[in-house]
Design a protein around this motif. Structure first.
Motif, PDB file in Angstrom:
ATOM      1  N   ARG A 105      35.769 -29.262  76.008  1.00 45.82           N
ATOM      2  CA  ARG A 105      36.959 -28.054  74.548  1.00 45.82           C
ATOM      3  C   ARG A 105      37.204 -27.296  76.357  1.00 45.82           C
ATOM      4  NH1 ARG A 105      34.166 -24.838  70.157  1.00 45.82           N
ATOM      5  NH2 ARG A 105      36.816 -23.929  70.719  1.00 45.82           N
ATOM      6  N   GLY A 106      37.996 -26.751  76.216  1.00 48.38           N
ATOM      7  CA  GLY A 106      39.012 -25.847  76.407  1.00 48.38           C
ATOM      8  C   GLY A 106      40.117 -25.907  77.738  1.00 48.38           C
ATOM      9  N   SER A 107      40.695 -25.570  78.598  1.00 42.91           N
ATOM     10  CA  SER A 107      41.333 -25.955  79.506  1.00 42.91           C
ATOM     11  C   SER A 107      40.545 -27.360  80.505  1.00 42.91           C
ATOM     12  CB  SER A 107      42.349 -24.595  79.916  1.00 42.91           C
ATOM     13  OG  SER A 107      41.773 -23.567  81.169  1.00 42.91           O
TER      14      SER A 107
ATOM     15  N   LEU B  32      29.086 -35.045  78.540  1.00 42.83           N
ATOM     16  CA  LEU B  32      29.777 -33.743  78.130  1.00 42.83           C
ATOM     17  C   LEU B  32      29.006 -32.642  77.534  1.00 42.83           C
ATOM     18  CD1 LEU B  32      32.940 -35.625  76.086  1.00 42.83           C
ATOM     19  CD2 LEU B  32      32.909 -34.422  78.599  1.00 42.83           C
ATOM     20  N   THR B  33      27.686 -33.407  76.945  1.00 41.08           N
ATOM     21  CA  THR B  33      25.894 -32.399  76.537  1.00 41.08           C
ATOM     22  C   THR B  33      26.045 -31.301  77.342  1.00 41.08           C
ATOM     23  OG1 THR B  33      25.553 -34.427  75.966  1.00 41.08           O
ATOM     24  CG2 THR B  33      23.894 -32.736  75.030  1.00 41.08           C
ATOM     25  N   VAL B  34      25.967 -31.847  79.078  1.00 42.29           N
ATOM     26  CA  VAL B  34      25.711 -30.355  79.514  1.00 42.29           C
ATOM     27  C   VAL B  34      26.697 -29.264  80.325  1.00 42.29           C
ATOM     28  CG1 VAL B  34      23.783 -31.916  79.810  1.00 42.29           C
ATOM     29  CG2 VAL B  34      24.886 -31.507  82.105  1.00 42.29           C
ATOM     30  N   GLU B  35      28.347 -30.317  80.395  1.00 41.51           N
ATOM     31  CA  GLU B  35      29.141 -29.365  80.966  1.00 41.51           C
ATOM     32  C   GLU B  35      29.834 -28.562  80.086  1.00 41.51           C
ATOM     33  OE1 GLU B  35      31.794 -32.290  82.672  1.00 41.51           O
ATOM     34  OE2 GLU B  35      30.698 -33.098  83.311  1.00 41.51           O
ATOM     35  N   GLY B  36      28.995 -27.584  79.193  1.00 44.96           N
ATOM     36  CA  GLY B  36      29.922 -27.283  78.174  1.00 44.96           C
ATOM     37  C   GLY B  36      30.042 -27.538  76.168  1.00 44.96           C
ATOM     38  N   PRO B  37      31.172 -27.227  76.020  1.00 50.63           N
ATOM     39  CA  PRO B  37      31.193 -27.092  73.585  1.00 50.63           C
ATOM     40  C   PRO B  37      32.080 -28.730  74.434  1.00 50.63           C
ATOM     41  CG  PRO B  37      32.224 -25.051  74.916  1.00 50.63           C
ATOM     42  CD  PRO B  37      31.528 -25.499  76.038  1.00 50.63           C
ATOM     43  N   SER B  38      31.796 -29.677  73.465  1.00 44.99           N
ATOM     44  CA  SER B  38      32.848 -30.118  73.339  1.00 44.99           C
ATOM     45  C   SER B  38      33.357 -30.829  72.051  1.00 44.99           C
ATOM     46  CB  SER B  38      31.995 -31.780  73.678  1.00 44.99           C
ATOM     47  OG  SER B  38      30.889 -31.669  73.445  1.00 44.99           O
ATOM     48  N   VAL B  39      33.769 -31.351  71.607  1.00 41.45           N
ATOM     49  CA  VAL B  39      34.594 -31.639  70.346  1.00 41.45           C
ATOM     50  C   VAL B  39      34.260 -33.839  70.075  1.00 41.45           C
ATOM     51  CG1 VAL B  39      35.857 -32.391  68.386  1.00 41.45           C
ATOM     52  CG2 VAL B  39      36.249 -30.745  69.997  1.00 41.45           C
ATOM     53  N   GLU B  40      33.389 -33.408  69.443  1.00 41.07           N
ATOM     54  CA  GLU B  40      32.753 -35.364  69.174  1.00 41.07           C
ATOM     55  C   GLU B  40      33.389 -35.487  67.649  1.00 41.07           C
ATOM     56  OE1 GLU B  40      28.427 -35.787  69.084  1.00 41.07           O
ATOM     57  OE2 GLU B  40      28.683 -35.578  72.019  1.00 41.07           O
ATOM     58  N   ARG B  41      33.763 -36.589  67.527  1.00 42.63           N
ATOM     59  CA  ARG B  41      34.681 -36.848  65.971  1.00 42.63           C
ATOM     60  C   ARG B  41      34.186 -39.071  65.566  1.00 42.63           C
ATOM     61  NH1 ARG B  41      33.623 -33.182  65.171  1.00 42.63           N
ATOM     62  NH2 ARG B  41      35.149 -31.268  64.705  1.00 42.63           N
ATOM     63  N   GLU B  42      34.120 -39.692  64.776  1.00 47.53           N
ATOM     64  CA  GLU B  42      33.756 -40.765  64.441  1.00 47.53           C
ATOM     65  C   GLU B  42      34.672 -41.221  62.914  1.00 47.53           C
ATOM     66  OE1 GLU B  42      29.451 -43.982  64.294  1.00 47.53           O
ATOM     67  OE2 GLU B  42      29.597 -41.656  64.777  1.00 47.53           O
ATOM     68  N   LEU B  43      34.793 -42.085  63.256  1.00 44.15           N
ATOM     69  CA  LEU B  43      35.756 -42.959  62.005  1.00 44.15           C
ATOM     70  C   LEU B  43      34.478 -43.887  61.250  1.00 44.15           C
ATOM     71  CD1 LEU B  43      38.466 -43.007  60.051  1.00 44.15           C
ATOM     72  CD2 LEU B  43      39.010 -44.845  61.951  1.00 44.15           C
TER      73      LEU B  43
END
Length: 187
Positions: free
Chosen positions: A184-186, A103-114
């Motif tokens: 992110r994205g479709s 996900l780091t190189v494939e484009g924008p991503s959303v990362e979350r942690e609880l």
């Protein structure tokens, strides 16, 4: 150094380009691995990392397709670009692995942690911890006369910053889920 005390590859005028083409810069990458949800798969994936001395900074696993019996393993790891490529290639060779995405190189991503943080404080420190929780949009999920348990969701950096501010106020204990990430994205 050789006998002439010339550093290997130190000049671009040498007959051979002896400078390494590989980067030795450490990078953090988030990998999403789709696997069969069956016993032993996680152990095989983790064994790949342990057997080669790679470190896992964060690991989350959950079933994502009940009918297809597929799970998603999200791994945050650190290494040189060559090591990351090697990890992805070796993960792709494990039989129950269907897909490996960086996900780091494939484009924008959303990362979350609880994270859940227990803070034992009284007086002004108690008020200050509530004020900081409000700023960070952390929720109070448990409260006693001597402590709070805060729930915070966000990027790992946000959680680190919140924990750093809570330490002097009486941070007693912390539990973190690890990173969950999606592109992110479709696509």
């Amino acid at each position: 150094m050789n006998a002439l005390h010339i550093k290997k590859g130190s000049t671009k005028h040498s007959a051979y380009n002896l400078r390494p083409q590989f980067s030795d810069k450490q990078e953090t990458h988030t990998l999403a691995v789709i696997v069969d949800n069956e016993p032993g798969v996680l152990a095989r994936v983790i064994g790949l990392f342990a057997g080669r001395g790679y470190n896992i900074e964060s690991l989350t696993v959950a079933e994502v397709d009940h009918t297809g019996k597929l799970s998603r393993i999200t791994i945050v790891t650190r290494g040189t670009p060559q090591v990351i490529e090697q990890i992805k290639a070796q993960l792709g060779r494990i039989i129950p692995v269907h897909e490996v995405h960086d996900l780091t190189v494939e484009g924008p991503s959303v990362e979350r942690e609880l994270a859940l943080l227990k803070v034992a404080a009284d007086g002004d420190k108690r008020v200050e911890s509530l004020r900081l929780a409000d700023i960070f949009r952390a929720n109070v999920v448990d409260s006693t006369l001597s402590s709070f348990v805060f729930e915070i969701t966000g990027t790992p950096e946000k959680i680190d910053a919140f924990a750093d501010l809570m330490r002097p106020l009486g941070l007693v204990e912390m539990a973190r889920t690890g990173v969950a990430a999606l592109a992110r994205g479709s696509a």
